[in-house]
Motif scaffolding. Structure first.
Motif, mmCIF file in Angstrom:
data_model
loop_
_atom_site.group_PDB
_atom_site.id
_atom_site.type_symbol
_atom_site.label_atom_id
_atom_site.label_comp_id
_atom_site.label_asym_id
_atom_site.label_seq_id
_atom_site.Cartn_x
_atom_site.Cartn_y
_atom_site.Cartn_z
ATOM 1 N N ARG A 112 30.096 49.903 -5.018
ATOM 2 C CA ARG A 112 30.266 48.417 -4.947
ATOM 3 C C ARG A 112 28.873 48.186 -5.472
ATOM 4 N NH1 ARG A 112 33.539 50.764 -1.305
ATOM 5 N NH2 ARG A 112 35.528 50.129 -0.735
ATOM 6 N N LEU A 113 28.330 47.014 -5.625
ATOM 7 C CA LEU A 113 27.493 45.896 -5.788
ATOM 8 C C LEU A 113 27.170 44.683 -5.827
ATOM 9 C CD1 LEU A 113 24.432 47.751 -7.345
ATOM 10 C CD2 LEU A 113 24.849 46.612 -9.198
ATOM 11 N N ALA A 114 25.561 44.869 -5.573
ATOM 12 C CA ALA A 114 25.785 42.836 -5.025
ATOM 13 C C ALA A 114 24.331 42.788 -5.850
ATOM 14 C CB ALA A 114 25.542 42.607 -3.597
ATOM 15 N N VAL A 115 23.457 42.036 -6.709
ATOM 16 C CA VAL A 115 22.774 42.300 -7.437
ATOM 17 C C VAL A 115 22.481 40.417 -6.835
ATOM 18 C CG1 VAL A 115 20.812 42.391 -9.319
ATOM 19 C CG2 VAL A 115 22.915 43.997 -8.971
ATOM 20 N N ASP A 116 21.071 39.694 -7.060
ATOM 21 C CA ASP A 116 20.818 39.319 -6.975
ATOM 22 C C ASP A 116 18.790 38.944 -8.214
ATOM 23 O OD1 ASP A 116 20.298 36.448 -7.708
ATOM 24 O OD2 ASP A 116 20.752 36.019 -5.010
ATOM 25 N N VAL A 117 18.677 38.185 -8.382
ATOM 26 C CA VAL A 117 17.336 38.155 -9.923
ATOM 27 C C VAL A 117 16.587 36.767 -9.257
ATOM 28 C CG1 VAL A 117 18.422 39.447 -11.589
ATOM 29 C CG2 VAL A 117 18.878 37.508 -11.719
ATOM 30 N N LYS A 118 15.444 37.186 -9.643
ATOM 31 C CA LYS A 118 14.492 36.137 -9.036
ATOM 32 C C LYS A 118 14.681 34.682 -10.162
ATOM 33 C CE LYS A 118 11.556 38.509 -6.850
ATOM 34 N NZ LYS A 118 9.681 39.123 -6.541
ATOM 35 N N ILE A 119 15.445 34.805 -11.185
ATOM 36 C CA ILE A 119 15.504 33.938 -12.879
ATOM 37 C C ILE A 119 16.620 32.768 -11.992
ATOM 38 C CG2 ILE A 119 13.953 34.640 -13.826
ATOM 39 C CD1 ILE A 119 16.348 36.469 -15.197
ATOM 40 N N PRO A 120 16.801 31.968 -12.215
ATOM 41 C CA PRO A 120 18.076 31.087 -12.226
ATOM 42 C C PRO A 120 19.165 32.096 -12.827
ATOM 43 C CG PRO A 120 16.273 29.433 -12.313
ATOM 44 C CD PRO A 120 16.029 30.870 -12.759
ATOM 45 N N MET A 121 20.629 31.756 -12.763
ATOM 46 C CA MET A 121 21.599 32.621 -13.090
ATOM 47 C C MET A 121 22.426 32.572 -12.732
ATOM 48 S SD MET A 121 22.569 36.971 -14.097
ATOM 49 C CE MET A 121 21.241 36.467 -15.659
ATOM 50 N N LEU A 122 23.858 32.229 -13.327
ATOM 51 C CA LEU A 122 24.996 32.146 -12.886
ATOM 52 C C LEU A 122 25.629 32.712 -12.394
ATOM 53 C CD1 LEU A 122 26.528 30.064 -15.833
ATOM 54 C CD2 LEU A 122 25.705 28.700 -13.313
ATOM 55 N N GLY A 123 26.636 32.617 -11.272
ATOM 56 C CA GLY A 123 27.120 33.381 -10.098
ATOM 57 C C GLY A 123 27.913 34.386 -11.031
ATOM 58 N N MET A 124 28.263 33.488 -12.370
ATOM 59 C CA MET A 124 30.106 34.203 -13.666
ATOM 60 C C MET A 124 28.988 35.559 -13.740
ATOM 61 S SD MET A 124 32.579 32.470 -16.108
ATOM 62 C CE MET A 124 30.668 32.262 -17.133
ATOM 63 N N LEU A 125 27.895 34.972 -14.381
ATOM 64 C CA LEU A 125 27.267 35.831 -15.148
ATOM 65 C C LEU A 125 26.715 37.132 -14.012
ATOM 66 C CD1 LEU A 125 24.820 33.525 -17.374
ATOM 67 C CD2 LEU A 125 27.345 34.761 -18.194
ATOM 68 N N LYS A 126 26.366 36.572 -13.158
ATOM 69 C CA LYS A 126 25.971 38.032 -12.614
ATOM 70 C C LYS A 126 26.873 39.179 -11.862
ATOM 71 C CE LYS A 126 23.005 34.587 -9.228
ATOM 72 N NZ LYS A 126 23.055 35.049 -7.997
ATOM 73 N N ARG A 127 28.451 38.354 -11.618
ATOM 74 C CA ARG A 127 29.893 39.338 -11.384
ATOM 75 C C ARG A 127 29.656 39.851 -12.683
ATOM 76 N NH1 ARG A 127 28.519 36.661 -7.320
ATOM 77 N NH2 ARG A 127 27.415 38.530 -6.859
ATOM 78 N N LYS A 128 29.661 39.062 -14.343
ATOM 79 C CA LYS A 128 29.783 39.926 -15.378
ATOM 80 C C LYS A 128 28.651 41.256 -15.564
ATOM 81 C CE LYS A 128 30.708 39.705 -20.155
ATOM 82 N NZ LYS A 128 31.523 38.905 -20.979
ATOM 83 N N ALA A 129 27.089 40.937 -15.091
ATOM 84 C CA ALA A 129 26.537 42.055 -15.262
ATOM 85 C C ALA A 129 26.477 43.128 -14.375
ATOM 86 C CB ALA A 129 24.995 41.138 -14.289
ATOM 87 N N GLU A 130 26.970 42.759 -13.061
ATOM 88 C CA GLU A 130 27.241 43.888 -12.228
ATOM 89 C C GLU A 130 28.765 44.715 -12.942
ATOM 90 O OE1 GLU A 130 25.933 41.500 -7.999
ATOM 91 O OE2 GLU A 130 28.046 41.498 -8.361
ATOM 92 N N LYS A 131 29.051 44.006 -13.042
ATOM 93 C CA LYS A 131 30.539 44.962 -13.654
ATOM 94 C C LYS A 131 30.190 46.570 -14.737
ATOM 95 C CE LYS A 131 35.300 45.402 -14.498
ATOM 96 N NZ LYS A 131 35.433 46.764 -13.824
ATOM 97 N N VAL A 132 29.220 45.545 -15.817
ATOM 98 C CA VAL A 132 28.766 46.012 -16.872
ATOM 99 C C VAL A 132 27.715 48.108 -16.454
ATOM 100 C CG1 VAL A 132 27.249 45.952 -18.870
ATOM 101 C CG2 VAL A 132 29.091 44.795 -19.040
ATOM 102 N N ILE A 133 27.046 47.147 -15.302
ATOM 103 C CA ILE A 133 26.057 48.284 -14.428
ATOM 104 C C ILE A 133 27.039 48.742 -13.832
ATOM 105 C CG2 ILE A 133 24.686 48.567 -12.241
ATOM 106 C CD1 ILE A 133 23.540 45.716 -13.492
#
Length: 147
Positions: A112-133
């Motif tokens: 299970r993973l939840a990531v947030d970055v300091k640069i603006p990013m759409l939630g959908m893109l964050k979830r996709k990045a988490e899935k790849v990770i």
């Protein structure tokens, strides 16, 4: 940051063998492709890593960060290894866990993973990045344990 991503994989090894690979941070650069350097900063009284510094190069995201670990595992290796972000340059948050369930000969690992970055990013893109990770990490973990 309530949203998180999760995935599971079955590994043909005991939970203890899987846990040994997860806990062997010094070896991560040899099998976890995006992890370039690891340093265990502190350990608890039982020898488990408390804080670990990682240097990550994941293409668009390059960062050096420290994670704080909690080891809620039993003698046979089943249980939960969780972590939370202490410091980073690019990451604002990284909370995750491995949950290990086994039947004695094989282990199901849920990441299970939840990531947030300091640069603006759409939630959908964050979830996709988490899935790849997550998918990459689980495949690399399986390959390492079963090799």
């Amino acid at each position: 940051m309530a949203e998180r991503t999760e995935s599971s994989i079955d590994i043909d090894a005991t939970p203890g063998a899987v846990l040994d690979v997860i806990a062997d941070f010094d070896s991560y650069p040899s099998w976890a492709g995006e992890v370039k350097k690891v340093a265990v900063l502190s350990e608890d009284g039982d020898g488990w890593a408390d804080q670990v510094e990682f240097t990550l190069d994941a293409g668009a995201i390059k960062d050096t960060y420290v994670l704080d670990y909690d080891w809620d595992v039993t003698e046979d290796g089943t249980g939960v290894v969780s972590w939370s972000l202490v410091t980073a340059q690019v990451l604002k948050a990284m909370n995750g866990s491995y949950t290990l369930h086994g039947d004695g000969t094989s282990t199901t690992v849920t990441y299970r993973l939840a990531v947030d970055v300091k640069i603006p990013m759409l939630g959908m893109l964050k979830r996709k990045a988490e899935k790849v990770i997550i998918d990459t990490a689980l495949k690399e973990l399986k390959n390492r344990v079963e090799s």
